[in-house]
Design an enzyme around this catalytic site. Structure first.
Site, short mmCIF file in Angstrom:
data_model
loop_
_atom_site.label_atom_id
_atom_site.label_comp_id
_atom_site.label_asym_id
_atom_site.label_seq_id
_atom_site.Cartn_x
_atom_site.Cartn_y
_atom_site.Cartn_z
N TYR A 1 -1.59 -0.50 10.52
CA TYR A 1 -1.75 -0.80 9.08
C TYR A 1 -0.48 -0.39 8.33
O TYR A 1 0.06 -1.18 7.55
CB TYR A 1 -2.97 -0.05 8.52
CG TYR A 1 -3.25 -0.37 7.07
CD1 TYR A 1 -3.78 -1.59 6.69
CD2 TYR A 1 -2.97 0.57 6.06
CE1 TYR A 1 -4.02 -1.89 5.35
CE2 TYR A 1 -3.21 0.28 4.72
CZ TYR A 1 -3.74 -0.95 4.37
OH TYR A 1 -3.98 -1.25 3.04
N SER B 1 0.86 -1.19 0.00
CA SER B 1 0.00 0.00 0.00
C SER B 1 0.88 1.23 0.00
O SER B 1 2.02 1.19 0.50
CB SER B 1 -0.87 0.01 1.27
OG SER B 1 -1.47 1.27 1.44
N1 LIG Z 1 -8.63 -0.33 -1.26
C1 LIG Z 1 -7.57 0.43 -1.11
O1 LIG Z 1 -7.66 1.67 -1.20
C2 LIG Z 1 -6.23 -0.19 -0.87
C3 LIG Z 1 -5.13 0.66 -0.90
C4 LIG Z 1 -3.87 0.12 -0.68
C5 LIG Z 1 -3.72 -1.23 -0.48
N2 LIG Z 1 -4.82 -2.04 -0.45
C6 LIG Z 1 -4.60 -3.46 -0.23
O2 LIG Z 1 -5.21 -4.19 -1.27
C7 LIG Z 1 -5.53 -5.50 -0.80
C8 LIG Z 1 -6.97 -5.82 -1.17
O3 LIG Z 1 -7.82 -4.95 -0.42
P1 LIG Z 1 -9.22 -4.42 -0.96
O4 LIG Z 1 -9.18 -2.94 -0.91
O5 LIG Z 1 -9.58 -5.10 -2.22
O6 LIG Z 1 -10.16 -4.85 0.25
P2 LIG Z 1 -11.32 -5.94 0.39
O7 LIG Z 1 -12.34 -5.77 -0.66
O8 LIG Z 1 -11.71 -5.86 1.81
O9 LIG Z 1 -10.57 -7.32 0.10
C9 LIG Z 1 -9.74 -7.93 1.02
C10 LIG Z 1 -9.62 -9.39 0.61
O10 LIG Z 1 -8.74 -10.03 1.54
C11 LIG Z 1 -9.38 -11.18 2.05
N3 LIG Z 1 -8.95 -11.44 3.42
C12 LIG Z 1 -8.99 -10.60 4.47
N4 LIG Z 1 -8.54 -11.22 5.58
C13 LIG Z 1 -8.20 -12.48 5.20
C14 LIG Z 1 -7.68 -13.59 5.88
N5 LIG Z 1 -7.40 -13.56 7.20
N6 LIG Z 1 -7.44 -14.73 5.18
C15 LIG Z 1 -7.73 -14.79 3.86
N7 LIG Z 1 -8.22 -13.77 3.15
C16 LIG Z 1 -8.46 -12.62 3.82
C17 LIG Z 1 -10.87 -10.87 2.00
O11 LIG Z 1 -11.62 -12.07 1.89
P3 LIG Z 1 -12.40 -12.77 3.09
O12 LIG Z 1 -12.93 -11.71 3.98
O13 LIG Z 1 -13.44 -13.54 2.37
O14 LIG Z 1 -11.39 -13.64 3.75
C18 LIG Z 1 -10.95 -10.11 0.68
O15 LIG Z 1 -11.07 -11.00 -0.39
C19 LIG Z 1 -5.27 -5.49 0.70
O16 LIG Z 1 -4.00 -6.06 0.97
C20 LIG Z 1 -5.24 -4.00 1.03
O17 LIG Z 1 -4.50 -3.73 2.18
C21 LIG Z 1 -6.07 -1.55 -0.64
#
Ligand SMILES: NC(=O)c1ccc[n+]([C@@H]2O[C@H](COP(=O)([O-])OP(=O)(O)OC[C@H]3O[C@@H](n4cnc5c(N)ncnc54)[C@H](OP(=O)(O)O)[C@@H]3O)[C@@H](O)[C@H]2O)c1
Length: 259
Positions: free
Chosen positions: A156, A143
């Site tokens: 985080y 991130s």
């Molecule tokens: N959205 C942003 O602005 C942003 C910015 C920078 C980085 N990121 C990073 O991008 C990645 C994806 O995030 P997102 O924004 O797409 O959020 P999201 O929609 O909440 O997706 C997170 C994914 O991770 C899975 N997950 C969470 N905890 C888990 C666990 N203990 N074991 C297995 N799977 C798990 C969730 O599935 P389940 O709940 O079904 O397990 C879900 O599929 C993350 O690493 C996040 O930190 C996001």
């Protein structure tokens, strides 16, 4: 339409929603063979049904990436069904406030276990095979928060900085062995994770656009993949800003002491 990933086997953690799901859908459209994981089986199954209905190949494994044994055996099970992975995308992540009074220590532990160690365990599942074949691509989703400790989000930011350092180091270790490592640094992306944010999210982009940008640049096997690029510039400036400015202007996540 791009076909760079046609016939490639790609494993993705955290594919039940957000960036991971959008990556899976876009990769399936390119003809990749997909192995997807997350904890919510029903969401993985609906993704699998959508991909298969469009003629794609997909296998699912329900697992928690903070569980080392489950992650290693789940991902290896997918590789047994699909063939050796060309690419692993360790994308699963969680975000919660850290706070100071009270300090959300349980949350810090959760974020370290999922965001950082979850990446390490996912890499562990496939790395030995990639080394044997002298080929493969490890991808971790970090991130922009890795670039600067932000108020309210200490846990985080620290978990993502750990991912970044880990990738940076093993990228150099693995370079002579034919295995590439890419650390992805998204800015703000519209997903269930950010849906709860009340603070401003500059340069917010959709999960589909984010996934498209990742997949456009991944074949070049870059060590670092920042998007959107203007957000990287903003983070570089934020790093230079004095604490007083950050305190006044940037407040990412705050624990409400009342609840
Ligand atoms: N959205 C942003 O602005 C942003 C910015 C920078 C980085 N990121 C990073 O991008 C990645 C994806 O995030 P997102 O924004 O797409 O959020 P999201 O929609 O909440 O997706 C997170 C994914 O991770 C899975 N997950 C969470 N905890 C888990 C666990 N203990 N074991 C297995 N799977 C798990 C969730 O599935 P389940 O709940 O079904 O397990 C879900 O599929 C993350 O690493 C996040 O930190 C996001």
């Amino acid at each position: 339409m791009a076909t760079t990933f046609r016939g490639k086997t790609v494993l993705i953690t955290g594919a039940s929603s957000g960036i991971g799901r959008s990556l899976a859908v876009a990769l399936a459209a390119q003809g990749a063979r997909l192995g997807v994981t997350a904890r919510r089986a029903e969401l993985l199954e609906s993704l699998a049904a959508e991909v298969r209905a469009a003629g794609g190949t997909i296998e699912t494994a329900t697992l928690d990436v903070s569980d080392r044994a489950a992650t290693v055996s789940g991902l290896r099970g997918l590789a047994d069904r699909l063939g050796p992975p060309d690419v692993l995308i360790a994308n699963a992540g969680v975000s919660e406030p850290t706070g100071i009074e009270p300090q959300n220590v349980d949350g810090v532990v959760r974020m370290a276990n999922v965001n950082y160690l979850g990446v390490v365990y996912a890499f562990e599942a496939v790395l030995a095979g990639m080394l044997q074949r002298g080929a493969g691509h490890l991808v971790a989703v970090s991130s922009m928060a890795a670039y600067k400790g932000l108020p309210g989000a200490a846990g985080y930011c620290a978990s993502k900085a750990a991912v970044s350092s880990y990738c940076e180091a093993i990228r150099i270790d693995l370079w002579p062995r034919g295995v590439a490592v890419t650390c992805v640094y998204p800015g703000f992306v519209e997903t269930p994770m950010t849906a709860k944010n009340t603070h401003p999210m500059p340069l917010l982009m959709t999960a589909e656009a984010g996934a498209a940008e990742i997949l456009r640049r991944l074949p070049g096997r870059p060590g670092v993949l920042n998007f959107p690029r203007r957000m990287r510039l903003l983070m570089a400036l934020t790093r230079l800003a004095p604490d007083r400015f950050i305190r006044k202007r940037v407040r990412v996540k705050v624990i409400d002491p009342a609840g």
